[in-house]
Design an enzyme around this catalytic site. Structure first.
Site, mmCIF file in Angstrom:
data_model
loop_
_atom_site.group_PDB
_atom_site.id
_atom_site.type_symbol
_atom_site.label_atom_id
_atom_site.label_comp_id
_atom_site.label_asym_id
_atom_site.label_seq_id
_atom_site.Cartn_x
_atom_site.Cartn_y
_atom_site.Cartn_z
ATOM 1 N N ARG A 89 0.770 -1.214 0.007
ATOM 2 C CA ARG A 89 -0.050 -0.053 0.065
ATOM 3 C C ARG A 89 0.916 1.038 -0.052
ATOM 4 N NH1 ARG A 89 -3.106 -3.255 4.000
ATOM 5 N NH2 ARG A 89 -5.378 -3.297 3.184
ATOM 6 N N ARG A 140 0.896 -1.542 -5.416
ATOM 7 C CA ARG A 140 -0.337 -0.691 -6.035
ATOM 8 C C ARG A 140 -0.121 0.826 -6.129
ATOM 9 N NH1 ARG A 140 -5.348 -0.839 -1.669
ATOM 10 N NH2 ARG A 140 -4.133 0.447 -0.529
ATOM 11 N N GLU A 188 -12.417 -4.281 -6.527
ATOM 12 C CA GLU A 188 -13.141 -3.685 -5.110
ATOM 13 C C GLU A 188 -14.409 -3.204 -5.307
ATOM 14 O OE1 GLU A 188 -9.605 -2.076 -2.762
ATOM 15 O OE2 GLU A 188 -9.586 -0.624 -4.598
ATOM 16 N N ASN A 208 -11.877 -5.913 1.579
ATOM 17 C CA ASN A 208 -12.235 -4.937 2.498
ATOM 18 C C ASN A 208 -13.327 -3.943 1.662
ATOM 19 O OD1 ASN A 208 -10.390 -6.047 4.216
ATOM 20 N ND2 ASN A 208 -8.884 -4.488 3.542
ATOM 21 N N ARG A 259 -16.921 0.979 5.826
ATOM 22 C CA ARG A 259 -15.925 0.160 6.523
ATOM 23 C C ARG A 259 -15.370 0.397 7.722
ATOM 24 N NH1 ARG A 259 -10.762 -0.215 2.279
ATOM 25 N NH2 ARG A 259 -9.544 -0.683 4.228
ATOM 26 N N CYS A 291 -6.257 -9.679 -1.624
ATOM 27 C CA CYS A 291 -5.286 -9.044 -0.732
ATOM 28 C C CYS A 291 -6.018 -8.209 0.369
ATOM 29 C CB CYS A 291 -4.531 -8.163 -1.640
ATOM 30 S SG CYS A 291 -5.466 -6.691 -2.296
HETATM 31 C C1 PEP Z 1 -8.983 -3.600 0.112
HETATM 32 O O1 PEP Z 1 -9.960 -2.969 0.061
HETATM 33 O O2 PEP Z 1 -9.526 -4.878 0.591
HETATM 34 C C2 PEP Z 1 -7.851 -3.606 0.018
HETATM 35 C C3 PEP Z 1 -6.893 -4.627 0.160
HETATM 36 O O3 PEP Z 1 -7.387 -2.199 0.045
HETATM 37 P P1 PEP Z 1 -7.389 -1.290 1.305
HETATM 38 O O4 PEP Z 1 -7.906 -2.018 2.460
HETATM 39 O O5 PEP Z 1 -6.252 -0.628 1.396
HETATM 40 O O6 PEP Z 1 -8.329 -0.199 0.729
HETATM 41 MG MG MG Z 2 -9.433 -1.046 -0.994
#
Ligand code: PEP
Ligand code: MG
Length: 569
Positions: free
Chosen positions: A296, A332, A421, A444, A455, A492
């Protein structure tokens, strides 16, 4: 000291990790109480000077703790502490406190009122700022304690391995923890995304958050903390202690196992680490991981007010590539906005930042930001003689995926992918895979957008659950597209860290699983005890369920008894 209501009792919350511990409770000290009749200051200038010194002392102690955390390699904590120190140094805070003191308010009340106003503004702003409110309040409590001349809130020095029990822990509290003697952490509030949970996971400390009823515990109570079950048991019976002790021993054994990950029938499974900094890379590299599944990169620049240069970025990326030389590294591009606000790349006036110009969409307003990053990634690859995989976050359409792939390839990047996503991307994964080399599911965000659930809201955790069958369907659709296209589909999001989910994901056809490095040994162990066919049955059982709890229960019922017992599932 014994509990007022005595006897064995079990409190339930949300566990972080699979570890556990038994030890005496040490309560974190509560915030100071400001006397209701605090008088108007006789000498406003002296009162203002006392407050200014309070803020300055708190900021400087936070900075030294941040330096200590950096030196110990705990970079997430160091970043949080530095951000908190910056809040304590905000001149606007001091100015407004000064104005209240001038108008006759007592200094402790003035600090309280102004910080509370700032906290309200943070809460109204939502997202990352709202998450920082606990930190802001911890600054308030420390400054008020200094102004009143009473003991600072927090945790007394630990003389033996202890279980720290708190309402919630501020970064300053966690920074002050004596890591030698901290057996476990229990909080009454917070949630799986609160910094207490994040830091505990990073440090490998067993933790239970949102544990109802632990306010009745007192110093010296002996408790058994079981993160796998999310329970805290006062006066645990011998069998409760023994089961935790057995699991802790097993986890230590599993951590020493470096055999390649594979199912019982020998199908290899790539297990990768999620990282945010080059320090994280340093910690993850010695572990038996096949590489990095998610770097990240925005984490490196959270406290920056201007975009980092190509050179500066290339240096960091090259360090990570060198650390993982010979292994796969998926990097990323910038994922700024919503829960990851970056001063130089976040739209200030969005009503719904999670649905706004974030992630890849920033290319619409500042293409240079993306090009700089791609140039830096390509440069880091050239410098180290390695070939990083590069992916874009928050892709919604095949057109965006094509545009990104063209841009990345024009910089000389060979392996280009996108994250899935957004439900639209999952439903059209086949078209995405026509134009990129791989996709990686960010579960996520995929869960957040599928279930229309922020979230960051701990109280909606039941909806924000990857076991929701609708989310599993989208994962399955994406995995199927990968199998048809003959291209890799990874996961991921942190969901891969749950060993039962890891089995289901393999069963759905996911080719690589990326998670925090500390979760890898448990996932490797679970995979080794199940054949690929068993994993497929686990996945089917979960997808056929009516809701998330039933999906997990159906999957769990097919997990081998040995694994369930060993991991406390
Ligand atoms: C996700 O959204 O699952 C992800 C891996 O990215 P982040 O948690 O950094 O948004
Ligand atoms: Mg994400």
């Amino acid at each position: 000291m014994a509990s007022a209501d005595g006897g064995s009792r079990t409190f339930t919350g949300i566990g972080v990790g699979r570890g556990g511990a038994v030890g005496p409770v040490v309560l974190a000290h509560a915030a100071p109480r400001i006397p209701p009749g605090e008088p108007s200051p006789a000498d406003p200038e002296a009162a203002k000077a006392r407050v200014a010194k309070g803020f300055a002392d708190v900021a400087s102690s936070l900075r030294s703790r941040a330096d200590a955390a950096s030196a110990a390699g705990v970079t997430t904590l160091a970043d949080i502490l530095r951000a908190t120190a910056q809040m304590a140094e905000d001149p606007a805070l001091l100015e407004e406190v000064g104005a209240l003191i001038d108008s006759g308010t007592g200094p402790a009340h003035a600090v309280e009122q102004v910080v509370d106003q700032f906290a309200q503004m943070f809460l109204a702003a939502g997202g990352y700022l709202a998450e920082r409110v606990t930190d802001l309040r911890s600054v308030r409590d420390r400054v008020v304690a200094k102004v009143l001349g009473v003991a600072e809130p927090g945790i007394r020095p630990l003389s033996e391995p202890s279980v720290v029990v708190a309402e919630d822990l501020s970064p300053a509290d966690t920074a002050g923890l004596d890591l030698e003697n901290i057996a476990a952490i229990v909080t009454r509030t917070g949630g799986p995304t609160s910094h207490t949970a994040i830091i505990a996971a990073q440090l490998g400390i067993p933790c239970v958050v949102r544990a109802e009823g632990v306010g009745s515990l007192v110093d010296g109570d002996v408790v058994a903390v079981d993160a796998a079950h999310g329970t805290v048991t006062r006066d645990p019976a011998p069998d409760v202690r023994e089961s935790i002790e057995r699991r802790v021993e097993l986890l230590a054994e599993l951590a020493a196992d470096d055999a390649p990950a594979a199912t019982a029938d020998g199908v290899p499974v790539q297990l990768l680490a999620n990282i945010g900094t080059s320090d994280d890379a340093g910690r993850a590299a010695p572990a038996a991981v096949d590489g990095v599944g998610l770097f990240r990169t925005e984490v490196l620049f959270l406290d920056r007010s201007t975009a980092p240069s190509i050179e500066e970025q290339a240096d960091v990326y090259a360090r990570v590539l060198e650390t993982f030389a010979g292994r796969k590294v998926v990097i990323r591009t910038l994922d700024a906005g919503a829960d990851k606000p970056l001063a130089f790349a976040t739209q200030p006036d969005e009503d719904n930042p999670a649905l706004g110009v974030r992630g890849y969409r920033l290319v619409r307003i500042d293409a240079a930001l993306l090009d700089t990053r791609l140039a830096a990634l390509a440069e880091a690859g050239r410098r180290t003689g390695s070939s990083p995989w590069v992916m874009a976050p928050m892709i919604a359409t095949a057109a965006e995926a094509r545009e990104f792939a063209e841009r990345a390839r024009s910089h000389g990047i060979a392996t280009v992918g996108v994250m899935v996503e957004i439900p639209a991307a999952a439903l059209r994964a086949r078209e995405l895979l026509d134009v990129v080399d791989f996709v990686s599911l960010g579960t996520n965000d995929l869960t957040q957008y599928t279930m229309a659930t922020d979230r960051l809201r701990g109280e909606l955790a039941d909806l924000l659950d990857i076991w929701q069958p609708a989310v599993l369907d989208l994962v399955a659709t994406t995995a199927m597209a990968g199998l048809e296209a003959g291209k890799p589909v990874g996961v991921c999001g942190e969901s891969a860290a749950d060993p039962v989910m890891a089995l289901a994901l393999h069963g759905l056809g996911i080719s690589s699983l990326s998670m925090s490095a500390s979760a890898v040994p448990v996932v490797r162990f679970a995979l080794r005890q199940h054949s690929s066919d068993q994993c497929r049955l686990i996945a089917e059982a979960a997808r056929s369920a009516a809701d998330a709890p039933q999906a997990r229960a159906a999957a769990l019922a097919l997990v081998s008894r040995d694994v369930r017992e060993a991991l406390g599932l």
